[in-house]
Design a protein around this motif. Structure first.
Motif, short mmCIF file in Angstrom:
data_model
loop_
_atom_site.label_atom_id
_atom_site.label_comp_id
_atom_site.label_asym_id
_atom_site.label_seq_id
_atom_site.Cartn_x
_atom_site.Cartn_y
_atom_site.Cartn_z
N LEU A 240 0.81 -1.21 0.00
CA LEU A 240 0.00 0.00 0.00
C LEU A 240 0.85 1.26 0.00
N ASP A 241 2.16 1.11 0.18
CA ASP A 241 2.99 2.31 0.35
C ASP A 241 4.37 2.06 -0.23
N ASP A 242 4.75 2.82 -1.23
CA ASP A 242 6.06 2.64 -1.87
C ASP A 242 7.21 3.23 -1.05
N ALA A 243 6.88 4.19 -0.18
CA ALA A 243 7.89 4.81 0.68
C ALA A 243 9.09 5.30 -0.11
N HIS A 244 8.85 6.01 -1.19
CA HIS A 244 9.96 6.42 -2.06
C HIS A 244 10.83 7.50 -1.44
N ASP A 245 10.38 8.16 -0.34
CA ASP A 245 11.20 9.19 0.29
C ASP A 245 11.97 8.66 1.50
N TYR A 246 11.79 7.39 1.83
CA TYR A 246 12.53 6.81 2.95
C TYR A 246 13.97 6.55 2.53
N LEU A 247 14.90 6.89 3.42
CA LEU A 247 16.32 6.64 3.18
C LEU A 247 16.86 5.75 4.29
N ASP A 248 17.62 4.75 3.94
CA ASP A 248 18.24 3.91 4.95
C ASP A 248 19.17 4.75 5.81
N PRO A 249 19.13 4.57 7.13
CA PRO A 249 20.03 5.37 7.98
C PRO A 249 21.48 4.99 7.76
N PRO A 250 22.39 5.95 7.83
CA PRO A 250 23.81 5.63 7.71
C PRO A 250 24.22 4.62 8.78
N SER A 251 24.98 3.63 8.39
CA SER A 251 25.36 2.57 9.33
C SER A 251 26.62 2.96 10.10
N PRO A 252 26.63 2.74 11.41
CA PRO A 252 27.85 3.01 12.18
C PRO A 252 28.90 1.94 11.92
N ARG A 253 30.15 2.35 11.86
CA ARG A 253 31.24 1.40 11.66
C ARG A 253 31.76 0.93 13.00
N ARG A 254 32.22 -0.30 13.04
CA ARG A 254 32.70 -0.87 14.29
C ARG A 254 34.01 -0.26 14.77
N ASP A 255 34.70 0.47 13.89
CA ASP A 255 35.95 1.09 14.31
C ASP A 255 35.75 2.51 14.85
N LEU A 256 34.50 2.93 15.00
CA LEU A 256 34.22 4.25 15.55
C LEU A 256 34.40 4.26 17.07
N ILE A 257 34.35 5.44 17.64
CA ILE A 257 34.43 5.61 19.09
C ILE A 257 33.28 4.85 19.74
N PRO A 258 33.50 4.13 20.84
CA PRO A 258 32.39 3.46 21.53
C PRO A 258 31.36 4.48 22.02
N ALA A 259 30.13 4.06 22.05
CA ALA A 259 29.05 4.93 22.53
C ALA A 259 29.33 5.40 23.96
N VAL A 260 28.88 6.60 24.27
CA VAL A 260 29.10 7.18 25.59
C VAL A 260 28.20 6.47 26.61
#
Length: 498
Positions: A240-260
């Protein structure tokens, strides 16, 4: 491009600060993040008096005209521009941000949204659509180069409707390029696993596509958060919905700073030993006002994150200490809080309390007092120890935080029920303070909350985390100035700070 948009865009590309209007502003989480990214906070519209005053104090020095609570349904854009001395309406604002309360979208389908936009007066009394209509009215009046909307993930699957997609359709008809996604605040340096929908729109003359900021931090989200995202996205895969304006969120990389983590966020704040204060008569029932200060404990060294919260430009830590480091009065439960293990929720808390009751009964028996189960005396003792909620019906009502993880989502009802965030330190055995909630939401220590404890908790819980807002603002500013996108290997400026 019309002369109006040409003038606005040229002004920004020459290095001028974008002028921002914050609708449904609350105390100013979005405003603070955008200000940190280089935006000028021109004004706000907020209905709640305490939140409106907080916004005016923090961004306009307490100027009376900026501290007034305004009902957006009764505030004309031209009158607002005149009251705040913004100049000619059509050239006053470059960006509009805000999050209309989600109730405004309930059961409003795509055809009705279009009809509301085309014939606004016909639906002025429709509570389901009115706030959405007012947001659009301000977009029409100020003709901004960009807009940002924030809301709960359920907006993507509200009764089977993808309301974010429908909102994009209306904005696209007005000349905007739109996109929306789900972002988790923990990936952007916020010590909180807060999942929200963000929608960005640019005038087509300014930008041809929408992007979202790359994460600066990494963590593995608990199953509950991934499950919530899956539910919210369910409708996107429907026929019922094509969702053509939805964008996949940028994925965090495992080599980034650990979450606070929670401990990195609040571990440097002065300890509040609730049981000791209660026994000494220091902690009493009554409104918690912010008229006494608590100095920082110099023995507690701030983490990199806490140092940012203490030194945020324009919102530096108060020299005489914190005035809003206050907690709820919960005398029945302090001892119970001390017994909880990290991650324990209400069923575990209820069992701990029942164990405490049995221990107390055993102690009385040793003293020669026999209390029969079910007697009036038994019930009085139970009420003094055991919380009254059904453990099978309120599994998520309580939660003791982990010190080595970001906190779970802070909600506005912290003002009435803070049990969702019980301090990880069993020696302190309490729920979090106002300032600790602010830290977990990434408000700096110099940010002022108007009112007493409960209104402050509500303002914090309702806000967009400023660090999350800053990440979005930096991305939007680059787009509006026609600058290149940063590459995957370039750290964001906000990440470098913490």
């Amino acid at each position: 491009m019309t002369d109006r948009f040409t003038h606005k865009a040229a002004r920004l590309r020459a290095g001028a600060k974008p002028r921002l209007l914050d609708l449904f502003a609350g105390c100013g989480g979005l405003s603070l993040g955008f200000k940190a990214a280089g935006f000028e906070i021109s004004g706000a519209v907020e209905f709640d008096p305490d939140a409106a005053r907080s916004h005016g104090i923090n961004f306009h020095g307490g100027a009376v005209e900026h501290c007034i609570a305004r009902d957006i349904t009764r505030t004309d854009p031209a009158e607002l521009a005149a009251d705040l001395q913004l100049g000619p309406l059509e050239d006053a604002i470059d960006v509009i941000v805000g999050g209309p309360p989600c109730q405004a979208f309930a059961r409003v389908g795509r055809p009705k949204l279009r009809e509301i936009d085309a014939h606004p007066q016909a639906f002025r009394n429709d509570p389901r659509a009115r706030l959405y209509q007012e947001y659009l009215r301000y977009v029409d009046a100020f003709q901004p180069l960009a807009v940002l909307m924030e809301n709960v993930p359920d907006l993507l699957n509200h009764g089977g409707q993808n309301l974010a997609e429908e909102i994009c359709e209306v904005l696209e008809a007005k000349g905007y390029t739109c996109g929306y996604t789900l972002l988790n605040a923990s990936f952007y340096g916020v010590p909180q696993m807060r999942e929200r929908m963000f929608l960005i729109g640019y005038r087509r003359e300014v930008a041809q596509r929408v992007t979202f900021p790359k994460p600066s931090h990494w963590m593995t989200l608990p199953p509950g958060y991934e499950g919530s995202r899956a539910v919210a996205l369910k409708v996107l895969n429907s026929l019922l919905d094509d969702a053509h304006d939805y964008l996949d969120p940028p994925s965090p990389r495992r080599d980034l700073i650990p979450a606070v983590t929670a401990e990195q966020a609040i571990g440097d704040l002065p300890p509040i030993y609730a049981r000791r204060q209660l026994a000494a008569g220091v902690l009493k029932r009554g409104a918690r006002r912010f008229n006494e200060t608590i100095p920082y404990d110099r023995r507690r060294k701030p983490s990199a994150y806490a140092s940012v919260m203490r030194s945020w430009s324009g919102f530096e830590a108060p020299a005489d200490g914190l005035s809003d480091h206050v907690i709820r009065y919960l005398p029945r439960d302090y001892e119970l809080f001390a017994r909880l293990n990290p991650g324990d929720q209400y069923p575990q808390a209820h069992q701990h309390a029942m164990n405490m009751l049995e221990e107390r009964l055993a102690e009385l028996r040793r003293q020669g007092q026999m209390i029969r189960t079910g007697s009036a005396e038994y019930e009085r003792l139970k009420d003094a120890i055991v919380p009254p909620y059904d453990a099978s019906k309120f599994p998520n009502k309580w939660r003791k935080m982990w010190r080595d993880q970001p906190a779970r989502t802070l909600m506005a009802h912290l003002g009435k029920d803070g049990y969702s965030h019980i301090h990880y330190d069993s020696e302190q055995s309490r729920t979090i303070s106002v300032r600790e909630a602010a830290r977990l939401q990434s408000f700096p220590d110099g940010f002022v909350f108007s009112g007493t404890m409960n209104p402050a908790f509500r303002q914090i819980g309702n806000a967009v985390p400023p660090l999350m807002a800053r990440a979005l603002a930096e991305t939007m500013l680059m787009a509006m100035r026609g600058e290149r996108e940063e590459t995957a290997d370039e750290p964001r400026r906000a990440a470098a700070a913490i």
